[in-house]
Design a protein around this motif. Structure first.
Motif, PDB file in Angstrom:
ATOM      1  N   LEU A 167       1.310   4.269  -2.838  1.00 19.17           N
ATOM      2  CA  LEU A 167       1.760   5.680  -2.357  1.00 19.17           C
ATOM      3  C   LEU A 167       0.620   6.087  -1.214  1.00 19.17           C
ATOM      4  O   LEU A 167       0.168   7.058  -1.227  1.00 19.17           O
ATOM      5  CB  LEU A 167       1.782   6.598  -3.368  1.00 19.17           C
ATOM      6  CG  LEU A 167       2.651   6.316  -4.485  1.00 19.17           C
ATOM      7  CD1 LEU A 167       2.884   7.292  -5.397  1.00 19.17           C
ATOM      8  CD2 LEU A 167       4.380   6.298  -3.938  1.00 19.17           C
ATOM      9  N   ALA A 168       0.041   4.950  -0.409  1.00 19.65           N
ATOM     10  CA  ALA A 168      -0.829   5.413   0.597  1.00 19.65           C
ATOM     11  C   ALA A 168      -0.352   6.124   1.865  1.00 19.65           C
ATOM     12  O   ALA A 168       0.975   5.860   1.988  1.00 19.65           O
ATOM     13  CB  ALA A 168      -1.857   4.320   1.043  1.00 19.65           C
ATOM     14  N   ASN A 169      -0.977   7.045   2.308  1.00 20.08           N
ATOM     15  CA  ASN A 169      -0.328   7.613   3.819  1.00 20.08           C
ATOM     16  C   ASN A 169       0.114   6.465   4.686  1.00 20.08           C
ATOM     17  O   ASN A 169      -0.663   5.645   4.923  1.00 20.08           O
ATOM     18  CB  ASN A 169      -1.473   8.643   4.221  1.00 20.08           C
ATOM     19  CG  ASN A 169      -0.724   9.185   5.381  1.00 20.08           C
ATOM     20  OD1 ASN A 169      -0.478   8.644   6.368  1.00 20.08           O
ATOM     21  ND2 ASN A 169      -1.290  10.588   5.360  1.00 20.08           N
TER      22      ASN A 169
ATOM     23  N   VAL B  46       0.896   6.762   7.851  1.00 27.48           N
ATOM     24  CA  VAL B  46       0.092   7.078   9.090  1.00 27.48           C
ATOM     25  C   VAL B  46      -1.137   6.234   9.042  1.00 27.48           C
ATOM     26  O   VAL B  46      -1.315   5.143   9.843  1.00 27.48           O
ATOM     27  CB  VAL B  46      -0.070   8.336   9.592  1.00 27.48           C
ATOM     28  CG1 VAL B  46      -0.708   8.284  11.028  1.00 27.48           C
ATOM     29  CG2 VAL B  46       1.367   9.009   9.931  1.00 27.48           C
ATOM     30  N   ALA B  47      -1.891   6.544   8.113  1.00 24.96           N
ATOM     31  CA  ALA B  47      -3.261   5.805   7.942  1.00 24.96           C
ATOM     32  C   ALA B  47      -2.959   4.335   7.672  1.00 24.96           C
ATOM     33  O   ALA B  47      -3.928   3.407   8.081  1.00 24.96           O
ATOM     34  CB  ALA B  47      -3.933   6.579   6.854  1.00 24.96           C
ATOM     35  N   THR B  48      -2.069   3.957   6.743  1.00 26.51           N
ATOM     36  CA  THR B  48      -1.999   2.333   6.655  1.00 26.51           C
ATOM     37  C   THR B  48      -1.522   1.669   7.611  1.00 26.51           C
ATOM     38  O   THR B  48      -1.878   0.708   8.046  1.00 26.51           O
ATOM     39  CB  THR B  48      -0.949   2.419   5.507  1.00 26.51           C
ATOM     40  OG1 THR B  48      -1.179   3.291   4.289  1.00 26.51           O
ATOM     41  CG2 THR B  48      -1.056   0.909   4.981  1.00 26.51           C
TER      42      THR B  48
ATOM     43  N   LEU C 158       1.047  -1.082  -0.051  1.00 27.25           N
ATOM     44  CA  LEU C 158       0.137  -0.030   0.049  1.00 27.25           C
ATOM     45  C   LEU C 158       1.034   1.346   0.010  1.00 27.25           C
ATOM     46  O   LEU C 158       0.254   2.055  -0.610  1.00 27.25           O
ATOM     47  CB  LEU C 158      -0.720  -0.007   0.981  1.00 27.25           C
ATOM     48  CG  LEU C 158      -2.225  -0.962   1.116  1.00 27.25           C
ATOM     49  CD1 LEU C 158      -3.038  -1.049   2.315  1.00 27.25           C
ATOM     50  CD2 LEU C 158      -3.207  -0.359  -0.114  1.00 27.25           C
TER      51      LEU C 158
END
Lengths: 307, 368
Positions: A86-88, A90-92, A81
């Motif tokens: 390129l997912a954030n 912190v959120a991941t 991810l």
């Protein structure tokens, strides 16, 4: 005096080992510039995987391997991810923790009430019989030795090998490392997987040795404490070991104080590790120039080539 | 044929709204797979989980009851997430809000006044805000990471609850059960539909959504929070004080979580119990993202997440499935959402490289 010091030290080792694994794994991951907040999730999934396999196949070796593999599997999702999509970060990482806690209680549902006999302890005639030092140094189980070994291993890798240098270079400046030809994605993925495996081992220790049965959410915030330990350790593996034992010590003091019938509510004592974490974080981050100096410059930033 | 990903010129608005739907679809498909692995008929399971709970008025009422704290906290958190402040301790702020708000109901146990409920609301908001003020203060004063401090305070808040419910707040005539006395009517939220548990808290959640929407689209505060998150440097130059934004977003999200806690004990629960929330504070993080950090979106995503709680309970009762399935679904949903969000910034291209990127790569070849 001695008759309670020895058991106290032995229990401190037990309480600290999961933190050592998780914190050292995260030091390695963060050195490459990746902030994986999902340690709690990887640990708890490692814990249930190790326990389930251990109970089913009655094999400690298989159990430990499964714990590590399960941690790495969750880390793989994180890598996919954050590195490829390129997912954030912190959120991941948060998603990893929520998913891990859910998955572990789903799997663990049918393992509640079962027990694992525990890990066999090393026994060397004469050496283990040495009074006091013998049981501490020569009487531990394999995971305790492995946790200490992982600290030296990660330290040696980061500061004494060429690949360690590359990992650190990518953590400090991924664009520069990429432009001289290193695959940022590949290196980070490998490091994320190793970090996940180490967190999985930390979780395995909880369900195989610390308590020989499965409890829902049994990591109880240890993954987050490990994250704080990384900051406390200024991203140095050796100091992470020290920090983990310091926290293990606080946990044990807290448990012993409850045993000694001290006139303090049990809840006050139980909150000590969490309050201590906050206190330590404040002490360390108060000096912002020091944090800036030690933290990898690309920590938490996603890498996009040619931008 | 090759598949490539090409950066878009600007973020795609369509995909921003489409990606939650795609994520829900994928979660649905994967959940059927999980049900099949667990050895139950996927179609029946999906029906029991997602449709069964909302086939009656009572079911819808229950959905809104569960959605109330999620929407409140989700909107509160969206302020922080937009400005890159990560309050993940809403669960703790909820607990403290329940204790301060509910504590007032116990303190004035014999008082029958119309002012009790408003006072409890204020106390709840205040309690949550104070609990969030700790990470705010530490962040602003000592530069301490708010992710870790706010989370550590969740455990501390739960221990405070455990202490109070076993001691000072325990019902005097409750046979030593760790529960408080049942609140009097003056301390209970009015129900909206008789015979159901739907209470006035849902109105509060909708009201908060309207306020948040006005703040975002019409007020300088919303603008400053957005700028502080998107372009911290520009914000600093234009006179937005980073510290003020940190305080503001943490107090808003803490206050909202505290209100949610007060609503829980004063609405559906009606007393203080050892476990007040089944993790609403954490689920609200997903709610905020799934709702695209937008008040209206969060209302819908809050309802969807509420459905996963109802579905988990229904699956446990009717199909003997562990209700931990809920957590797996929620985590999966966030995974798929984060994955599909990739296409907000990138588009898929099939076939060989087109002209423009081709030139660039040939240029690179000459230079290299």
């Amino acid at each position: 005096m001695l008759e309670w010091v020895l058991p106290a030290i032995l229990t401190i080792i037990t309480a600290s080992t999961p933190l050592v694994f998780a914190a050292v794994g995260e030091v390695l991951v963060e050195k490459s510039g990746v902030l994986n907040l999902g340690i709690e999730g990887m640990m708890v999934v490692g814990a249930i995987a190790a326990f389930a396999v251990g109970v089913t196949f009655e094999s400690a070796t298989l159990a430990i391997i499964s714990g590590a593999v399960a941690g790495a599997f969750l880390a793989f999702i994180f890598g996919l991810l954050t590195l490829n999509l390129l997912a954030n970060q912190v959120a991941t990482g948060l998603a990893l923790t929520i998913f891990g806690l859910g998955l572990s209680s789903l799997i663990g549902h049918s393992y509640v009430g079962k027990t694992f006999p525990g890990l066999p302890k090393l026994e060397i005639t004469l050496l283990t019989d040495i009074p006091f030092l013998g049981p501490i140094i020569f009487g531990q189980d394999i995971l305790v030795y492995l946790s200490i070994l992982s600290v030296f291993g990660v330290s040696w890798f980061l500061y004494r090998t060429r690949w360690g240098l590359i990992v650190r270079a990518i953590g400090e400046n991924h664009d520069a490392a990429y432009s001289i030809g290193y695959s940022v994605k590949f290196v980070r993925m490998i490091v994320i997987l190793i970090g996940g495996a180490l967190a999985g081992l930390g979780g395995s220790y909880l369900s195989l040795a610390y308590t020989p049965f499965w409890v829902e959410n049994m990591t109880a915030g240890r993954g987050w404490i490990a994250l704080a330990l990384v900051v406390f350790a200024s991203w140095k593996p050796g100091r992470a070991l020290l920090g983990a034992y310091l926290f293990g010590g606080i946990t044990i003091i807290q448990m012993h104080a409850q045993g000694f019938d001290v006139q303090i509510p049990a809840q006050v004592m139980s909150s000590l590790p969490y309050l201590a974490t906050i206190f330590v974080l404040v002490l360390i981050s108060r000096d912002s120039s020091r944090t800036l100096l030690n933290a990898p410059a690309c920590l938490g930033k996603n890498f996009q080539p040619s931008s | 044929m090759k598949i490539r990903f090409e950066p878009r010129q600007s973020e795609s608005r369509t995909v921003v709204f489409l990606s939650p739907l795609v994520a829900v679809l994928f979660t649905g498909l994967f959940s059927m797979l999980i049900f099949a692995i667990l050895g139950v008929d996927p179609i029946t399971a999906v029906y029991t989980f997602f449709i069964g709970p909302v086939t009656s008025i009572a079911g819808w009422a229950e959905l809104f009851v569960k959605a109330t704290p999620l929407v409140l906290i989700g909107i509160g958190l969206s302020f922080g997430f937009r400005s890159n402040i990560w309050n993940i301790g809403a669960e703790g702020q909820l607990t403290i809000g329940a204790l301060t708000g509910g504590g007032l109901a116990l303190l004035f146990y014999n008082v029958d006044s119309v002012f009790l409920l408003p006072a409890m609301i204020i106390a709840g908001i205040f309690g949550g805000a104070i609990w969030a003020a700790i990470p705010a203060f530490l962040r602003v004063r000592f530069n301490t990471n708010e992710i870790l401090t706010s989370l550590m305070l969740v455990y501390v808040a739960q221990l405070i609850l455990s202490y109070l419910i076993q001691g000072p707040m325990r019902a005097p005539d409750g046979y030593n059960f760790p529960e408080s006395r049942l609140f009097h009517d003056a301390a209970l939220l009015p129900t909206l539909i008789s015979e159901t548990r739907l209470h006035a808290g849902w109105i509060a959640a909708l009201f908060f959504a309207v306020i948040a929407w006005i703040l975002w689209s019409r007020h300088i505060i919303g603008f400053q929070v957005k700028v502080a998150g998107d372009a911290p440097l520009a914000a600093r130059f234009s006179g937005v004080r980073e510290k003020n934004v940190t305080w503001l977003v943490l107090l808003i999200s803490g206050g909202a979580a505290g209100l949610a806690g007060m609503i829980e004990v004063s609405g559906p629960i009606g007393q203080i119990v050892p476990i007040i929330s089944p993790g609403y504070g954490f689920t609200a993080i997903i709610v905020a993202f799934l709702g695209r950090l937008h008040p209206i979106g969060i209302i819908f995503s809050g309802m969807l997440m509420a459905l996963t709680y109802l579905g988990g309970d229904a699956a446990q009762i009717e199909m003997k499935l562990p209700n931990a399935v809920t957590g797996v679904f929620q985590g999966m949903l966030l995974f798929f959402l984060l994955a599909t969000d990739f296409f907000v910034r990138y588009r898929i291209r099939f076939g060989a490289l087109r002209e423009t990127p081709d030139k660039e790569s040939s240029k690179k070849g000459v230079v290299g």
